[in-house]
Design a protein around this motif. Structure first.
Motif, short mmCIF file in Angstrom:
data_model
loop_
_atom_site.label_atom_id
_atom_site.label_comp_id
_atom_site.label_asym_id
_atom_site.label_seq_id
_atom_site.Cartn_x
_atom_site.Cartn_y
_atom_site.Cartn_z
N SER A 1 4.87 4.94 6.47
CA SER A 1 5.38 5.67 5.32
C SER A 1 4.77 5.15 4.03
CB SER A 1 6.91 5.57 5.25
OG SER A 1 7.31 4.24 4.98
N ALA A 2 4.86 5.97 2.98
CA ALA A 2 4.44 5.57 1.63
C ALA A 2 5.19 6.44 0.63
CB ALA A 2 2.94 5.71 1.45
N ASP A 3 6.48 6.55 0.78
CA ASP A 3 7.47 7.30 0.00
C ASP A 3 8.43 8.02 0.93
OD1 ASP A 3 6.84 6.62 -2.61
OD2 ASP A 3 5.62 8.41 -2.98
N ILE B 1 16.40 1.49 -1.71
CA ILE B 1 15.26 0.75 -2.26
C ILE B 1 14.12 1.74 -2.52
CG2 ILE B 1 13.56 -1.07 -1.87
CD1 ILE B 1 15.57 -2.45 -0.04
N SER B 2 13.69 1.85 -3.77
CA SER B 2 12.68 2.84 -4.14
C SER B 2 11.27 2.29 -4.05
CB SER B 2 12.93 3.35 -5.57
OG SER B 2 11.89 4.24 -5.96
N THR B 3 10.44 2.93 -3.24
CA THR B 3 9.02 2.56 -3.15
C THR B 3 8.30 2.88 -4.46
OG1 THR B 3 8.66 4.72 -2.11
CG2 THR B 3 8.85 2.81 -0.66
N HIS B 4 8.67 3.96 -5.10
CA HIS B 4 8.00 4.40 -6.33
C HIS B 4 8.20 3.40 -7.45
CE1 HIS B 4 7.32 6.85 -9.95
NE2 HIS B 4 6.56 7.64 -9.19
N ALA B 5 9.34 2.73 -7.47
CA ALA B 5 9.71 1.87 -8.60
C ALA B 5 9.14 0.46 -8.52
CB ALA B 5 11.23 1.78 -8.71
N ASP B 6 8.50 0.10 -7.41
CA ASP B 6 8.06 -1.29 -7.23
C ASP B 6 6.63 -1.36 -6.70
OD1 ASP B 6 7.82 -4.00 -6.79
OD2 ASP B 6 9.74 -4.23 -5.77
N PRO B 7 5.63 -1.19 -7.58
CA PRO B 7 4.22 -1.19 -7.13
C PRO B 7 3.76 -2.53 -6.57
CG PRO B 7 4.35 -1.15 -9.53
CD PRO B 7 5.74 -0.92 -9.02
N GLY B 8 4.44 -3.60 -6.90
CA GLY B 8 4.06 -4.90 -6.37
C GLY B 8 4.39 -5.07 -4.90
N ARG B 9 5.41 -4.36 -4.44
CA ARG B 9 5.86 -4.50 -3.05
C ARG B 9 5.51 -3.33 -2.16
NH1 ARG B 9 12.00 -5.51 -2.60
NH2 ARG B 9 11.49 -6.35 -0.55
N PHE B 10 5.42 -2.13 -2.77
CA PHE B 10 5.33 -0.93 -1.94
C PHE B 10 4.19 0.00 -2.37
CE2 PHE B 10 9.98 -1.88 -2.19
CZ PHE B 10 10.14 -2.33 -0.88
N TYR B 11 3.59 0.65 -1.39
CA TYR B 11 2.72 1.78 -1.65
C TYR B 11 3.60 2.99 -1.98
CZ TYR B 11 -0.74 -1.05 0.89
OH TYR B 11 -1.57 -2.06 1.30
N SER B 12 3.07 3.89 -2.81
CA SER B 12 3.78 5.12 -3.15
C SER B 12 2.77 6.23 -3.35
CB SER B 12 4.62 4.93 -4.42
OG SER B 12 5.10 6.18 -4.89
N PHE B 13 2.82 7.22 -2.50
CA PHE B 13 1.89 8.35 -2.61
C PHE B 13 2.16 9.15 -3.88
CE2 PHE B 13 0.46 12.68 -1.77
CZ PHE B 13 -0.85 12.45 -1.37
N ARG B 14 3.43 9.35 -4.20
CA ARG B 14 3.78 10.12 -5.40
C ARG B 14 3.29 9.40 -6.66
NH1 ARG B 14 7.68 14.27 -7.16
NH2 ARG B 14 7.63 14.89 -4.95
N ARG B 15 3.37 8.09 -6.66
CA ARG B 15 2.97 7.31 -7.84
C ARG B 15 1.47 7.16 -7.96
NH1 ARG B 15 5.02 2.16 -6.53
NH2 ARG B 15 2.95 1.77 -5.65
N ASP B 16 0.78 6.90 -6.84
CA ASP B 16 -0.62 6.49 -6.88
C ASP B 16 -1.61 7.49 -6.29
OD1 ASP B 16 0.24 4.07 -7.98
OD2 ASP B 16 0.53 3.18 -6.00
#
Length: 247
Positions: free
Chosen positions: A102-104, A215-230
């Motif tokens: 997953s990535a969001d 826990i939001s993937t979008h809100a924490d770029p240091g810990r999580f990948y996020s397709f919507r964000r990146d």
């Protein structure tokens, strides 16, 4: 490498983890522990990340990775196909590792109170709306009330803005889904709460012991990948298995 270990009352024989992007050898937009082979990363880096994952978690076998298509197909493992097309997997055998990426999107893990079965489901909004969680529950050889579920990190409701058609699709299946959407800034836009939608769907399927979420993937770029964000990014993984040495 700092995976998240689910906080749920699973039996001692159940092993589970949700990876973060921390650690690993990928670089650029995939920097960190990218476990996805189909998102543009160097295949050698992905292979090394998967090796590091297996080493760090002391996996009993390589995960049986899927080709996820935002659908509702659920497969029983072990499976002889290489990366079969599905969005849910389960097994009743010890030392067989179920995994979804997953990535969001939501990743939901399941087990029963007797450690006789484990499962993993990938639930983007399309799959969630179409019933992938219900399909996973229905595929398992135990009654839903004997199951527990853990919801992994996913895009939070503060960032998951969708069109009115997405809200309408969920409400058409369950009118109670209205409570999971808040009006957006733009006309005909809404902020959707995937965690709450998943809890509703699980309850409808008979699973009321539900943990995790929030826990939001979008809100924490240091810990999580996020397709919507990146846009271009790596993939995390949710993994679960029955420990043969403990069962």
């Amino acid at each position: 490498m700092v995976p998240i270990i689910p906080d749920w009352p699973a039996p001692a024989a159940i092993r589970a983890a949700f990876t973060t992007r921390e650690g690993g050898v990928s670089s650029g937009p995939h920097a960190g522990l990218n476990l996805g082979r189909n998102c543009g990363d160097d295949p050698a880096a992905v292979a090394e990340n998967r090796r590091l994952l297996a080493e760090h978690l002391s996996l009993p076998a390589a995960p049986e990775w899927l080709r996820q298509v935002h659908g509702t197909r659920v497969l029983e493992l072990p499976n002889q196909q290489l990366e079969p097309e599905a969005d849910g997997v389960f097994t009743t055998q010890a030392n067989v590792v179920c995994a979804v990426q997953s990535a969001d999107c939501l990743a939901v893990l399941f087990c029963d109170e007797d450690a006789s079965v484990v499962a993993a489901a990938h639930a983007g909004w399309r799959g969630l709306c179409a019933g992938v969680l219900e399909s996973t529950v229905a595929a398992l050889p135990v009654a839903p009330e004997r199951l527990m579920a853990w919801i992994g990190p996913a895009i939070g409701p503060e960032a998951f803005e969708v069109g009115a058609e997405v809200r309408a699709a969920f409400v058409a299946v369950d009118p109670a889904a209205t409570s999971c959407f808040q009006p957006g800034v733009q006309p005909d836009k809404y902020y959707g709460d995937l965690f709450a939608l998943a809890r509703q769907r699980l309850a409808r399927a008979g699973v009321t012991s539900v943990y995790g979420g929030g826990i939001s993937t979008h809100a924490d770029p240091g810990r999580f990948y996020s397709f919507r964000r990146d846009g271009v990014c790596g993939r995390m993984a949710a993994l679960i298995w029955i420990d043969g040495a403990a069962s």
